[in-house]
Design a protein around this motif. Sequence first.
Motif: not given
Length: 538
Positions: A422-432
């Motif tokens: 949840l915390f690793v992929n959250g910002p990755y998804a948001l930025i991309t």
Amino acid sequence: MAGNSDTVRQTPPGILLIRKIRGKDWSLTTYRYIILLITFIAYACYHASRKPSSIVKSVLCPDPLKGPKKKPWPIGEFFVRQEFVGLDRNVSTAKGWDPFNGTHGTSKLGEIDLAFLACYSVGMFVAGHLGDTLDLRLFLTTGMVGSGIFVGLFGMGYFLDIHAFGFYLIMQMVAGLFQATGWPSVVAVIGNWFGKRKRGLIMGVWNAHTSVGNISGSLLAASVLDYGWGWSFILPGASIVMGGIIVYLFLAAYPEDVGFPYANDPIPGSERLPNDEESHMQKGKTAAVENNSGIRYGSGSRTSVGLLQACLIPGVIPFAFCLFFAKLVAYTFLYWLPFYLSQTEIGGEYLSVKTAGNLSTLFDVGGIFGGIIAGYISDKLKARATTAATFMYAAIPSMLLYRAYGSVSQTVNIVLMMVAGLFVNGPYALITTAVSADLGTHSSVRGDSRALATVTAIIDGTGSVGAALGPLLTGFLSTQGWDAVFIMLMVGALIAGLLLSRLVIAEITEKIRRPVTTTNGWQNNEAPATQPLLRDRS
């Protein structure tokens, strides 16, 4: 360095056929749902085709001293602990596959990942520029079909009994180049069709394709592992080719291709879209869509933005370097988590390759929720950088807990794995997604060009360098112990958060000063719908 794009495009043949059968066209809302669905399928196929290499790592470079001990848990045969015993040929895979089964096997596997991701990263910058100048539908179709072919060829190495390291290296490099076409294209298509309202939430939900692709790719690759590891590449490769055919038949990459005005273009005679956006765009629909040939020219004079000009858009560079470290963390889990699970004692036993591959999908289940939550929060707070940085900081203790207590039992491992996802992929998804789309339609380039694919390529291309570095370093560090790998991941998450500090401070400052109005009486460049009328009176 901008290039004109007055090339002739065609309405997708599948849409023309459906129009002829129905006798009428779809509404704007229907088209948007279709665009979301097709791009979701397309990028899920991209990620599914990247997953096999992580599933077969323990087959190519096994540790014969570690094996299963107990009955499956918790979903019967889904998490199967039995190693392959079906085919005689597979017995040989217990010893690994030359050239990956030697002393430096994990290092060579890391080099294979590096080859793929390095070419993916370099290709991303070129693909982004091409995506802003070429027909995105044909560009995306070509990338998907090419990816499928070379992913399948990697798997053919098993059936052709190829043991040359150079063969697998080249297959991964070419596949990486074709894979680079995907992300800039799908983000540009979504940006073409959707305005900025609720973009974070929409793209947070839509970005679940990354995790869905990882999950489906893991399950596909693991499901045929009994028949030889080559099938674990061929089946996902065939799936992305099929996805490419769907894109060619049904993807309208630009609203103009089916007669609607571009979603982010200003309305002639007005400076703000009315509340009933669909009503407005329906009125702006052109008669050209009704002709039988379905041929139309590029949306006016579409000019692509050069890389340097795109880099100067405020926020592009900080988010690009943040994504460098965010993807370093995320892709290390993507490529090495199944291997880690199979090589780590969990609840007093070791998992089989198949079990580890299936269990690793739960990290991406957490990632689905992370992307949606991050998108929703960033929309509510109107603070993309603050949301992304907060998630990156929260990822540090979540990874620490996963490493420290993940071996207690499978139940604890699953819970902590999903939290980390949840915390690793959250910002990755948001930025991309939302961040890239916001910056690609930034006011500094809006009106004279569309920079969506170029900006997306810069951000995700820079991030992909980190994605290449993480798995490579893991290949070396894992030989020293997994603690070293997790220290690297936590440091990467910390740096990713720190790189957004300036933007976070700016967002917080803006929130504090919000009660203070500007000279025009409005804040944040978001005047109410009556503002254009006030300007007209003056």
